[in-house]
Design a protein around this motif. Structure first.
Motif, mmCIF file in Angstrom:
data_model
loop_
_atom_site.group_PDB
_atom_site.id
_atom_site.type_symbol
_atom_site.label_atom_id
_atom_site.label_comp_id
_atom_site.label_asym_id
_atom_site.label_seq_id
_atom_site.Cartn_x
_atom_site.Cartn_y
_atom_site.Cartn_z
ATOM 1 N N ASP A 73 1.868 -2.273 4.045
ATOM 2 C CA ASP A 73 1.283 -1.819 2.783
ATOM 3 C C ASP A 73 -0.043 -1.117 3.056
ATOM 4 O OD1 ASP A 73 0.471 -1.370 0.209
ATOM 5 O OD2 ASP A 73 0.947 -3.378 -0.505
ATOM 6 N N TYR A 75 -1.995 0.210 1.182
ATOM 7 C CA TYR A 75 -2.998 -0.127 0.162
ATOM 8 C C TYR A 75 -4.124 -0.952 0.774
ATOM 9 C CZ TYR A 75 -4.793 -2.625 -4.015
ATOM 10 O OH TYR A 75 -5.584 -3.192 -4.985
ATOM 11 N N ASP A 246 4.138 0.472 -4.509
ATOM 12 C CA ASP A 246 4.695 1.714 -3.981
ATOM 13 C C ASP A 246 5.593 1.543 -2.754
ATOM 14 O OD1 ASP A 246 3.477 3.141 -5.978
ATOM 15 O OD2 ASP A 246 1.780 3.795 -4.758
ATOM 16 N N ALA A 249 8.832 0.560 -3.950
ATOM 17 C CA ALA A 249 9.443 1.638 -4.733
ATOM 18 C C ALA A 249 10.036 2.720 -3.830
ATOM 19 C CB ALA A 249 8.406 2.247 -5.679
ATOM 20 N N VAL A 250 9.376 3.030 -2.729
ATOM 21 C CA VAL A 250 9.905 4.035 -1.812
ATOM 22 C C VAL A 250 11.248 3.569 -1.243
ATOM 23 C CG1 VAL A 250 9.505 5.245 0.369
ATOM 24 C CG2 VAL A 250 7.618 4.952 -1.250
ATOM 25 N N SER A 271 6.004 2.823 -10.520
ATOM 26 C CA SER A 271 5.454 1.875 -9.552
ATOM 27 C C SER A 271 3.945 1.723 -9.729
ATOM 28 C CB SER A 271 5.795 2.341 -8.137
ATOM 29 O OG SER A 271 5.333 1.418 -7.176
ATOM 30 N N ASN A 273 0.052 1.682 -7.504
ATOM 31 C CA ASN A 273 -0.907 1.875 -6.399
ATOM 32 C C ASN A 273 -1.237 3.343 -6.153
ATOM 33 O OD1 ASN A 273 -1.146 -0.840 -5.948
ATOM 34 N ND2 ASN A 273 0.006 -0.862 -4.044
ATOM 35 N N ASN A 274 -0.231 4.242 -6.202
ATOM 36 C CA ASN A 274 -0.440 5.662 -5.913
ATOM 37 C C ASN A 274 -0.936 5.902 -4.495
ATOM 38 O OD1 ASN A 274 -0.370 8.435 -6.595
ATOM 39 N ND2 ASN A 274 -2.555 8.433 -7.061
ATOM 40 N N THR A 278 3.521 8.732 -2.067
ATOM 41 C CA THR A 278 4.274 8.808 -3.332
ATOM 42 C C THR A 278 4.438 10.247 -3.826
ATOM 43 O OG1 THR A 278 2.223 8.425 -4.584
ATOM 44 C CG2 THR A 278 3.582 6.499 -4.059
ATOM 45 N N LEU A 285 7.064 10.106 -6.920
ATOM 46 C CA LEU A 285 7.083 8.847 -7.664
ATOM 47 C C LEU A 285 6.028 8.800 -8.772
ATOM 48 C CD1 LEU A 285 8.331 5.949 -7.714
ATOM 49 C CD2 LEU A 285 6.531 5.281 -6.105
ATOM 50 N N THR A 287 3.598 6.686 -10.786
ATOM 51 C CA THR A 287 2.937 5.444 -10.375
ATOM 52 C C THR A 287 1.557 5.341 -11.006
ATOM 53 O OG1 THR A 287 2.203 4.166 -8.432
ATOM 54 C CG2 THR A 287 2.013 6.537 -8.288
ATOM 55 N N HIS A 289 -2.273 4.851 -10.660
ATOM 56 C CA HIS A 289 -3.309 5.038 -9.639
ATOM 57 C C HIS A 289 -4.363 3.942 -9.758
ATOM 58 C CE1 HIS A 289 -6.172 6.855 -6.917
ATOM 59 N NE2 HIS A 289 -7.109 6.787 -7.871
#
Length: 330
Positions: A73, A75, A246, A249-250, A271, A273-274, A278, A285, A287, A289
């Motif tokens: 992740d 993120y 995300d 989601a991917v 989803s 996070n952005n 994405t 996607l 998403t 943010h």
């Protein structure tokens, strides 16, 4: 307006010393008592108050994630890098400790800490025994003692559902992850799943068979869960899915593409996070943010309030998010 000369006169130090202290000259060797006196007078005289940033030493950054979790992740990797960058801007001497180091490696002379990850009751007890100057990011494991700053995931979840409803979707599914309780090792429900269940139930639209969750927030998890949904539900597959993060989601998008399920004509996906990828997946996607810079900045500001202003009241800060609409929804 007060000048450096005014501060030097009232504090009893040379103009050169005052100037170097206020500009955080790393080569200046003076006592902490001298620094404190100069900062105290500068603040009293309101000398460029907003630009004066005292060096705050011995701040622990508890990065309670494994290398595998960070790899899965981005993120969290982005958050770590942003925290290290902002620490320099705010003159924090930040020392990072990982979960592999263990909680007992945190020294007792720290001024405070900023923490990311999941902590057990024993680890929280250890932190409470060291200091009350602590801020948690993303979670609020001890809101009676420590500050926290996190995205408002309940609001985000409800906004995603509202978006789908406005587009005419009523069969809405959820795909997400769970996390291990650090005290029991058992899986715990994520706040996004809980918010999804509550809001869909309130709308009279909750269908248990549309919820797919498994431990972790990785690409592989998303691919496997969406594949399971497709194989289990067949023609009854929901027309929309809210996905917890995300990377999941991917993986979901790949599973849908492999099964030749049209996105968004047959299934829409939103989803959270952005992350950078994405924009480039197929289709791009939609998403929410989450502003990692603002989260990290807020965490530092909360910590400085505790350390410098001696704030005693505990704060929990919830931040909103911006919906970035792309081609995975219609």
């Amino acid at each position: 307006m007060a000048t450096i000369r005014d501060i030097a006169k009232q504090a009893g130090y040379s103009i050169s010393t005052v100037s170097r202290v206020l500009n955080n000259d790393p080569d200046l060797s003076v006592s902490e008592e001298t620094r404190e006196k100069i900062y105290e007078v500068a603040e009293k005289l309101n000398y460029r108050k907003k630009t004066i940033r005292k060096v705050i030493r011995n701040i622990a950054f508890l990065y309670w994630l494994t290398d595998k979790e960070e790899l899965e992740d981005v993120y969290y990797k982005t958050m770590r890098m942003e925290m290290e960058k902002l620490a320099k801007e705010f003159n924090l001497e930040l020392q990072m400790y990982k979960i592999s180091d263990g909680i007992d490696q945190i020294p007792e002379n720290i001024e405070g800490f900023i923490a990311v990850g999941i902590f057990s009751d024993r680890e929280l007890e250890r932190l409470r025994s060291i200091t009350t100057n602590g801020v948690f990011i993303d979670l609020s494991p001890d809101p009676r003692c420590f500050d926290s700053v996190r995205p408002d995931l309940t609001q985000i979840t409800e906004r995603a559902i509202d978006f789908f409803l406005e587009k005419g979707h009523t069969d809405i599914g959820f795909i997400g992850g769970t996390y291990p309780n650090p005290n029991t090792g058992k899986d715990e429900m994520d706040s996004r799943e809980r918010a999804f269940r509550n809001y869909m139930k309130a709308k009279g639209l909750l269908k248990e068979e549309y919820i797919f969750c498994h431990r972790g927030f990785s690409f592989d998890n998303g691919y496997e869960l969406m594949t399971k949904a497709i194989e289990t539900l067949g023609d009854r597959l929901p027309t929309a899915f809210f996905v917890a993060a995300d990377p999941i989601a991917v993986g979901c998008l790949q599973a849908l593409n492999e099964h030749r399920i049209a996105i968004p004509d047959r299934v829409s996906v939103i989803s959270v996070n952005n992350i950078s990828i994405t924009k480039y997946v197929s289709p791009p996607l939609t998403t929410f943010h989450i502003d990692i810079h603002e989260i990290c900045k807020s965490a530092i500001e909360l910590l400085l309030e505790r350390i410098q202003r001696k704030r005693k009241i505990v704060k929990t800060l919830l931040l909103g998010a911006e919906l970035i609409v792309r081609k995975s929804t219609n």
